[in-house]
Scaffold this motif. Structure first.
Motif, mmCIF file in Angstrom:
data_model
loop_
_atom_site.group_PDB
_atom_site.id
_atom_site.type_symbol
_atom_site.label_atom_id
_atom_site.label_comp_id
_atom_site.label_asym_id
_atom_site.label_seq_id
_atom_site.Cartn_x
_atom_site.Cartn_y
_atom_site.Cartn_z
ATOM 1 N N PHE A 87 -55.571 2.771 15.941
ATOM 2 C CA PHE A 87 -55.240 3.396 16.873
ATOM 3 C C PHE A 87 -56.317 4.074 17.148
ATOM 4 C CE2 PHE A 87 -51.692 1.818 17.911
ATOM 5 C CZ PHE A 87 -51.378 1.834 18.777
ATOM 6 N N PRO A 88 -57.106 4.781 16.154
ATOM 7 C CA PRO A 88 -58.342 5.804 16.183
ATOM 8 C C PRO A 88 -59.479 4.729 16.984
ATOM 9 C CG PRO A 88 -56.838 7.203 14.656
ATOM 10 C CD PRO A 88 -56.321 5.787 15.344
ATOM 11 N N ALA A 89 -59.656 3.847 15.212
ATOM 12 C CA ALA A 89 -60.476 3.059 16.520
ATOM 13 C C ALA A 89 -60.370 2.103 17.240
ATOM 14 C CB ALA A 89 -60.219 1.746 14.619
ATOM 15 N N VAL A 90 -59.950 1.952 17.801
ATOM 16 C CA VAL A 90 -59.446 1.610 19.322
ATOM 17 C C VAL A 90 -59.825 2.449 20.577
ATOM 18 C CG1 VAL A 90 -57.984 -0.176 21.238
ATOM 19 C CG2 VAL A 90 -57.474 -0.010 18.691
ATOM 20 N N VAL A 91 -59.468 3.979 19.960
ATOM 21 C CA VAL A 91 -59.695 4.500 20.818
ATOM 22 C C VAL A 91 -61.503 4.731 21.073
ATOM 23 C CG1 VAL A 91 -59.904 7.212 21.453
ATOM 24 C CG2 VAL A 91 -57.798 5.408 20.907
ATOM 25 N N VAL A 92 -62.114 4.854 19.893
ATOM 26 C CA VAL A 92 -63.022 4.956 19.674
ATOM 27 C C VAL A 92 -64.553 3.441 20.023
ATOM 28 C CG1 VAL A 92 -65.906 4.825 17.833
ATOM 29 C CG2 VAL A 92 -63.534 6.626 18.080
ATOM 30 N N PHE A 93 -63.583 2.662 19.979
ATOM 31 C CA PHE A 93 -64.540 1.666 20.541
ATOM 32 C C PHE A 93 -64.291 0.914 22.204
ATOM 33 C CE2 PHE A 93 -63.856 -3.301 21.369
ATOM 34 C CZ PHE A 93 -65.300 -3.735 20.844
ATOM 35 N N ALA A 94 -63.131 1.591 22.171
ATOM 36 C CA ALA A 94 -63.796 0.969 23.836
ATOM 37 C C ALA A 94 -63.894 2.094 25.160
ATOM 38 C CB ALA A 94 -60.917 1.258 24.549
ATOM 39 N N GLY A 95 -64.111 3.336 24.319
ATOM 40 C CA GLY A 95 -64.554 4.344 24.701
ATOM 41 C C GLY A 95 -66.219 4.652 24.781
ATOM 42 N N ALA A 96 -66.531 3.397 23.573
ATOM 43 C CA ALA A 96 -67.964 3.636 23.335
ATOM 44 C C ALA A 96 -68.803 2.515 24.344
ATOM 45 C CB ALA A 96 -68.852 3.232 22.281
ATOM 46 N N LEU A 97 -67.869 1.468 24.492
ATOM 47 C CA LEU A 97 -67.866 0.582 25.459
ATOM 48 C C LEU A 97 -68.308 1.170 26.750
ATOM 49 C CD1 LEU A 97 -66.364 -2.724 23.927
ATOM 50 C CD2 LEU A 97 -68.638 -2.400 23.970
ATOM 51 N N ALA A 122 -61.910 1.261 31.534
ATOM 52 C CA ALA A 122 -61.626 2.617 31.905
ATOM 53 C C ALA A 122 -60.471 3.114 31.615
ATOM 54 C CB ALA A 122 -61.511 2.462 33.522
ATOM 55 N N THR A 123 -59.219 2.579 31.550
ATOM 56 C CA THR A 123 -57.648 2.685 31.220
ATOM 57 C C THR A 123 -57.630 2.840 29.315
ATOM 58 O OG1 THR A 123 -57.564 0.778 31.271
ATOM 59 C CG2 THR A 123 -57.403 2.226 33.567
ATOM 60 N N THR A 124 -58.718 2.044 28.472
ATOM 61 C CA THR A 124 -58.115 1.329 27.606
ATOM 62 C C THR A 124 -58.109 2.479 26.552
ATOM 63 O OG1 THR A 124 -58.124 -0.823 27.693
ATOM 64 C CG2 THR A 124 -57.781 0.156 25.255
ATOM 65 N N PRO A 125 -58.938 3.341 26.491
ATOM 66 C CA PRO A 125 -59.278 3.923 25.553
ATOM 67 C C PRO A 125 -58.310 5.513 25.946
ATOM 68 C CG PRO A 125 -60.963 4.194 26.867
ATOM 69 C CD PRO A 125 -60.504 2.417 27.238
ATOM 70 N N PHE A 126 -58.024 5.789 26.903
ATOM 71 C CA PHE A 126 -56.937 6.941 27.647
ATOM 72 C C PHE A 126 -55.629 6.044 27.076
ATOM 73 C CE2 PHE A 126 -60.957 6.890 30.256
ATOM 74 C CZ PHE A 126 -62.173 7.602 29.816
ATOM 75 N N ILE A 127 -55.249 5.059 27.351
ATOM 76 C CA ILE A 127 -53.487 4.827 27.386
ATOM 77 C C ILE A 127 -53.886 4.950 26.089
ATOM 78 C CG2 ILE A 127 -52.400 3.114 27.864
ATOM 79 C CD1 ILE A 127 -53.930 2.317 30.775
ATOM 80 N N ILE A 128 -54.358 4.212 24.619
ATOM 81 C CA ILE A 128 -54.516 3.692 23.180
ATOM 82 C C ILE A 128 -53.954 5.409 22.525
ATOM 83 C CG2 ILE A 128 -55.441 3.422 21.190
ATOM 84 C CD1 ILE A 128 -53.669 1.430 23.502
ATOM 85 N N ALA A 129 -54.727 6.625 23.557
ATOM 86 C CA ALA A 129 -55.399 7.442 23.182
ATOM 87 C C ALA A 129 -53.570 8.813 23.326
ATOM 88 C CB ALA A 129 -55.789 8.593 23.640
ATOM 89 N N VAL A 130 -53.872 8.169 24.697
ATOM 90 C CA VAL A 130 -52.376 9.031 25.002
ATOM 91 C C VAL A 130 -50.815 8.792 23.358
ATOM 92 C CG1 VAL A 130 -50.172 9.270 26.145
ATOM 93 C CG2 VAL A 130 -52.437 9.963 26.876
ATOM 94 N N LEU A 131 -50.897 6.592 23.651
ATOM 95 C CA LEU A 131 -49.666 6.567 22.808
ATOM 96 C C LEU A 131 -49.474 7.169 21.821
ATOM 97 C CD1 LEU A 131 -49.999 2.599 23.827
ATOM 98 C CD2 LEU A 131 -47.954 4.428 24.525
ATOM 99 N N ALA A 132 -50.851 7.094 20.665
ATOM 100 C CA ALA A 132 -51.524 7.618 19.380
ATOM 101 C C ALA A 132 -50.795 8.699 19.445
ATOM 102 C CB ALA A 132 -53.146 7.327 19.413
ATOM 103 N N VAL A 133 -50.876 9.409 20.832
ATOM 104 C CA VAL A 133 -50.488 11.007 20.326
ATOM 105 C C VAL A 133 -49.487 11.498 20.342
ATOM 106 C CG1 VAL A 133 -50.609 13.460 21.175
ATOM 107 C CG2 VAL A 133 -52.572 12.278 21.314
ATOM 108 N N VAL A 134 -48.223 10.411 21.514
ATOM 109 C CA VAL A 134 -46.919 10.845 21.433
ATOM 110 C C VAL A 134 -46.344 10.133 20.264
ATOM 111 C CG1 VAL A 134 -45.020 9.344 23.008
ATOM 112 C CG2 VAL A 134 -46.715 9.953 23.995
ATOM 113 N N GLN A 135 -46.780 9.045 19.798
ATOM 114 C CA GLN A 135 -46.308 7.992 18.325
ATOM 115 C C GLN A 135 -46.256 8.829 16.900
ATOM 116 O OE1 GLN A 135 -44.826 4.080 20.082
ATOM 117 N NE2 GLN A 135 -44.374 5.130 17.579
#
Length: 285
Positions: A87-97, A122-135
């Motif tokens: 999940f952190p990798a997805v957040v960094v990748f999507a946020g960078a893009l 515009a949505t994926t990095p934030f949604i994935i970050a929230v899910l990672a924190v919740v999970q």
């Protein structure tokens, strides 16, 4: 909160919302990978922006192919810790893009693929970050039964490899014009930053090895990285005419991809054979 509640939350469960988000992302990745691989010369009309040369399109597609394996893994994961470290990798990748997109809006096409691209990043990095924190509290920190303990030397070595990839990616991302003058193929400032974002994935994933020695926590991730590396290696063969062999980065990049592919394959095979051996020792039930 009582002392029993944190323990109750650590059930290693993947929440339905996490599976649904992963399932929603997969079609975007499949379509993008298909268009980039099959129609690299028509990215201006069929994709979010015109990408030249084709090798840049193939490298981005390779990240999507690995992403398809990872998000399918989330949909069918038996335990949260099996996918947590990705999940952190997805957040960094999507946020960078997302940042690269905002910096180079003039390079993008005014078409439906760009609208889909913009919505996704515009949505994926934030949604994935929230899910990672919740999970996050749901990982009990315990191995599967059976599982393989990754040796310290392997974890440190792979983390070091990932750190090198991340540093290289950060340099390309932060200094795209300089990178374009020395890179293995022609880059624009936008494709340089996209390439840097792709390189960041290995670094962020492998950093988790410093804190987690469970093969079950990285099995799906290394399968995804192997798929991505194989796709990059194939891309270097298919689009070999795009490589600039008068630049020192070209043999270095090609060599590193080859070494990484062999190393990851050997490491994954070693862990899988050990897991199979341990599984034969564990009594049924």
């Amino acid at each position: 909160m009582s002392a029993a509640e944190p323990r109750a939350a650590a059930d290693d469960r993947v929440l339905p919302a996490t599976r649904w988000v992963a399932a929603a992302v997969i079609p975007f990745l499949v379509i993008a990978a298909f268009l980039l691989y099959i129609f690299p010369a028509r990215t201006g009309e069929l994709f979010a922006w015109p990408i030249d040369p084709p090798l840049s399109a193939f490298v981005l597609a390779s990240a999507y192919v690995g992403g398809i394996r990872f998000f399918i893994g989330i949909v069918f994961a038996r335990a949260w810790h099996h996918v947590r470290r990705g999940f952190p990798a997805v957040v960094v990748f999507a946020g960078a893009l997302l940042i690269a997109t905002l910096l180079h809006l003039d390079r993008f096409s005014t078409n439906l693929p760009f609208a889909a691209w913009m919505v996704l990043y515009a949505t994926t990095p934030f949604i994935i970050a929230v899910l990672a924190v919740v999970q996050r509290p749901r990982d009990p920190g315990t191995p599967d039964r059976p599982d393989v303990v990754i040796p310290r030397f392997a974890r440190v070595g792979l983390a070091a490899v990932g750190a090198c990839a991340f540093i290289a990616g950060a340099m390309v991302y932060l200094a795209p014009s300089t990178a374009a003058s020395v890179w293995a193929w022609e880059l624009t400032p936008l494709t340089a930053q996209v390439t840097g974002a792709v390189l960041s994935l290995t670094g962020v994933v492998n950093a988790g090895l410093l804190w987690d020695d469970r093969w079950s926590a990285f099995r799906i991730l290394f399968q995804a990285q192997l798929v991505s590396l194989a796709a990059i290696a194939l891309s270097l063969v298919v689009a070999r005419e795009d490589l600039l062999w008068d630049r020192p980065m070209t043999p270095a990049f090609v060599g590193l991809v080859g070494v990484a592919l062999v190393t990851y394959a050997a490491f994954t095979l070693m862990c899988e054979l050990r897991l199979r051996r341990f599984a034969s020792w564990v009594p049924a039930g």
